[in-house]
Design a protein around this motif. Structure first.
Motif, PDB file in Angstrom:
ATOM      1  N   ARG A 111      -9.545   7.191  -1.385  1.00 60.32           N
ATOM      2  CA  ARG A 111      -8.233   7.823  -1.247  1.00 60.32           C
ATOM      3  C   ARG A 111      -7.312   7.411  -2.387  1.00 60.32           C
ATOM      4  N   LEU A 112      -6.221   8.141  -2.513  1.00 61.83           N
ATOM      5  CA  LEU A 112      -5.060   7.735  -3.297  1.00 61.83           C
ATOM      6  C   LEU A 112      -3.857   7.980  -2.404  1.00 61.83           C
ATOM      7  N   ASP A 113      -2.897   7.062  -2.394  1.00 55.44           N
ATOM      8  CA  ASP A 113      -1.777   7.246  -1.477  1.00 55.44           C
ATOM      9  C   ASP A 113      -0.847   8.361  -1.960  1.00 55.44           C
ATOM     10  N   LEU A 114       0.138   8.685  -1.132  1.00 49.59           N
ATOM     11  CA  LEU A 114       1.013   9.826  -1.366  1.00 49.59           C
ATOM     12  C   LEU A 114       1.634   9.823  -2.761  1.00 49.59           C
ATOM     13  N   GLU A 164      -4.787 -13.864  -1.987  1.00 47.60           N
ATOM     14  CA  GLU A 164      -4.599 -13.607  -0.561  1.00 47.60           C
ATOM     15  C   GLU A 164      -3.119 -13.363  -0.291  1.00 47.60           C
ATOM     16  N   ILE A 165      -2.822 -12.252   0.408  1.00 41.71           N
ATOM     17  CA  ILE A 165      -1.438 -11.882   0.717  1.00 41.71           C
ATOM     18  C   ILE A 165      -1.355 -11.545   2.200  1.00 41.71           C
ATOM     19  N   ASP A 166      -0.527 -12.263   2.915  1.00 41.60           N
ATOM     20  CA  ASP A 166      -0.322 -12.015   4.352  1.00 41.60           C
ATOM     21  C   ASP A 166      -1.647 -11.962   5.116  1.00 41.60           C
ATOM     22  N   GLY A 167      -2.536 -12.881   4.765  1.00 38.80           N
ATOM     23  CA  GLY A 167      -3.805 -12.965   5.479  1.00 38.80           C
ATOM     24  C   GLY A 167      -4.874 -12.002   5.015  1.00 38.80           C
ATOM     25  N   VAL A 168      -4.567 -11.154   4.032  1.00 42.58           N
ATOM     26  CA  VAL A 168      -5.547 -10.204   3.506  1.00 42.58           C
ATOM     27  C   VAL A 168      -6.055 -10.717   2.163  1.00 42.58           C
ATOM     28  N   ARG A 169      -7.380 -10.823   2.056  1.00 44.30           N
ATOM     29  CA  ARG A 169      -7.983 -11.332   0.825  1.00 44.30           C
ATOM     30  C   ARG A 169      -8.374 -10.173  -0.077  1.00 44.30           C
ATOM     31  N   TYR A 170      -7.867 -10.205  -1.322  1.00 42.66           N
ATOM     32  CA  TYR A 170      -8.220  -9.198  -2.319  1.00 42.66           C
ATOM     33  C   TYR A 170      -9.146  -9.840  -3.350  1.00 42.66           C
ATOM     34  N   GLY A 171     -10.179  -9.111  -3.720  1.00 44.10           N
ATOM     35  CA  GLY A 171     -11.169  -9.629  -4.644  1.00 44.10           C
ATOM     36  C   GLY A 171     -10.659  -9.733  -6.067  1.00 44.10           C
ATOM     37  N   GLY A 194     -10.579  -1.639  -3.865  1.00 41.73           N
ATOM     38  CA  GLY A 194      -9.661  -0.551  -3.587  1.00 41.73           C
ATOM     39  C   GLY A 194      -9.199  -0.500  -2.143  1.00 41.73           C
ATOM     40  N   LYS A 195      -8.736  -1.649  -1.606  1.00 36.47           N
ATOM     41  CA  LYS A 195      -8.165  -1.650  -0.259  1.00 36.47           C
ATOM     42  C   LYS A 195      -6.890  -0.803  -0.235  1.00 36.47           C
ATOM     43  N   ASN A 196      -6.444  -0.461   0.967  1.00 36.69           N
ATOM     44  CA  ASN A 196      -5.278   0.391   1.130  1.00 36.69           C
ATOM     45  C   ASN A 196      -4.056  -0.191   0.421  1.00 36.69           C
ATOM     46  N   ARG A 197      -3.480   0.583  -0.504  1.00 33.70           N
ATOM     47  CA  ARG A 197      -2.278   0.215  -1.253  1.00 33.70           C
ATOM     48  C   ARG A 197      -2.419  -1.153  -1.936  1.00 33.70           C
ATOM     49  N   GLU A 198      -3.604  -1.468  -2.388  1.00 36.29           N
ATOM     50  CA  GLU A 198      -3.892  -2.798  -2.931  1.00 36.29           C
ATOM     51  C   GLU A 198      -3.012  -3.144  -4.124  1.00 36.29           C
ATOM     52  N   ILE A 199      -2.965  -2.262  -5.123  1.00 38.07           N
ATOM     53  CA  ILE A 199      -2.218  -2.576  -6.340  1.00 38.07           C
ATOM     54  C   ILE A 199      -0.729  -2.701  -6.044  1.00 38.07           C
ATOM     55  N   ARG A 201       0.741  -3.604  -3.273  1.00 36.28           N
ATOM     56  CA  ARG A 201       1.024  -4.834  -2.531  1.00 36.28           C
ATOM     57  C   ARG A 201       0.926  -6.067  -3.424  1.00 36.28           C
ATOM     58  N   ILE A 202      -0.054  -6.068  -4.311  1.00 30.57           N
ATOM     59  CA  ILE A 202      -0.200  -7.210  -5.217  1.00 30.57           C
ATOM     60  C   ILE A 202       0.989  -7.278  -6.178  1.00 30.57           C
ATOM     61  N   CYS A 203       1.375  -6.123  -6.715  1.00 27.66           N
ATOM     62  CA  CYS A 203       2.509  -6.103  -7.641  1.00 27.66           C
ATOM     63  C   CYS A 203       3.787  -6.552  -6.944  1.00 27.66           C
ATOM     64  N   GLU A 204       4.012  -6.066  -5.742  1.00 27.17           N
ATOM     65  CA  GLU A 204       5.201  -6.476  -4.991  1.00 27.17           C
ATOM     66  C   GLU A 204       5.197  -7.990  -4.756  1.00 27.17           C
ATOM     67  N   HIS A 205       4.036  -8.527  -4.432  1.00 27.16           N
ATOM     68  CA  HIS A 205       3.909  -9.972  -4.207  1.00 27.16           C
ATOM     69  C   HIS A 205       4.241 -10.752  -5.478  1.00 27.16           C
ATOM     70  N   LEU A 206       3.960 -10.163  -6.630  1.00 25.49           N
ATOM     71  CA  LEU A 206       4.196 -10.831  -7.910  1.00 25.49           C
ATOM     72  C   LEU A 206       5.576 -10.520  -8.487  1.00 25.49           C
ATOM     73  N   GLY A 207       6.393  -9.764  -7.738  1.00 21.22           N
ATOM     74  CA  GLY A 207       7.746  -9.465  -8.200  1.00 21.22           C
ATOM     75  C   GLY A 207       7.858  -8.223  -9.062  1.00 21.22           C
TER      76      GLY A 207
END
Length: 256
Positions: A111-114, A164-171, A194-199, A201-207
């Motif tokens: 998928r790709l999100d909206l 790992e962000i909020d208990g979700v581990r990204y490779g 390619g988890k849901n909205r992975e990039i 969420r990671i970018c938001e976590h990094l500011g």
């Protein structure tokens, strides 16, 4: 499940066989079966939990099931603002509203999100779609990302070990800063899951605040010069070159 002389009958599930013939989705096929609209070898069936082979005669609404097409794959430039779903409960436009009507029934590979755009693979074979999505195949998804904010080179480098962000581990993720564009920066992200909205969420976590996300490649298949909304079939020769044994296994399982 069908048996013959006490042994399990080989083949595939009835609903999957109907879906693979392009009549409808598997879920819709299950509904047709439940409504008594499917016959196998002259008998009405009321459960999808049976196996069928190419030797079985299958009728849907008294019409013989067409033979499955060869496995096909298309490259599609998904524009922003479209949902990757057959229908949306909130009434938003979907990619299936804009695909060419002569394309037939296709399944998306991932998928790709909206608000994301770029390369989305489409296929007429559910087994191929599932295989291409498996992280075990190790296919790299490449993205161009424009984001607002600042980040240190060491923070980008650390993504190679996963996060790992909020208990979700990204490779592991390969992330590089390409250039600055005013207050925004362009990055390249390469990942294998390619988890849901992975990039995002990671970018938001990094500011970082993502304001454009474009997928440019999925495994060996490239967005290339596709225009927004354009669909182009992957030539059969290229499909065989890139998928090799995987394509053979799927088509052999699908039958002649």
């Amino acid at each position: 499940m069908n048996t013959r002389n006490g042994q399990v009958k080989k083949g595939e599930r009835l609903a999957r066989r109907i879906a693979r013939a392009g009549v409808c989705s598997r879920r819709q096929a299950e509904r047709l079966i439940a409504e008594g609209r499917v016959r196998v070898n002259g008998r009405v069936v009321d459960t999808p939990a049976i196996n069928v082979t190419e030797e079985d005669e299958i009728l849907v609404d008294d019409t013989p099931l067409p033979r499955p097409e060869p496995v096909r794959l298309w490259r599609y430039y998904k524009p922003r603002g479209l949902v990757v779903s057959e229908r949306d409960e909130r009434g938003r436009p979907t990619i299936f509203d804009s695909l060419p009507p002569d394309l037939g029934r296709v399944i998306t590979v991932g998928r790709l999100d909206l608000n994301s755009e770029g390369l989305l693979l489409l296929t007429n074979d559910g087994r191929l779609a599932r295989a291409l999505e498996l992280p075990s195949h190790g296919w790299r998804r490449r993205y161009r990302v424009r984001a607002f904010g600042n980040i240190s080179p060491s923070a980008l480098e650390a993504l190679k070990e996963g996060i790992e962000i909020d208990g979700v581990r990204y490779g592991p993720i390969e992330a590089t800063l390409d250039r600055a564009e005013g207050a925004n920066k362009w990055f390249t992200f390469v990942l294998r899951e390619g988890k849901n909205r992975e990039i995002r969420r990671i970018c938001e976590h990094l500011g970082l605040k993502v304001n454009r996300l474009l997928r440019t490649a999925y495994g060996p298949f490239q967005l290339g010069a596709l225009k927004k909304g354009e669909v182009v079939e992957v030539p059969r020769k290229q499909l065989k070159e890139q998928l090799g044994r995987l394509l053979d296994e799927i088509e052999n399982a699908n039958g002649p």
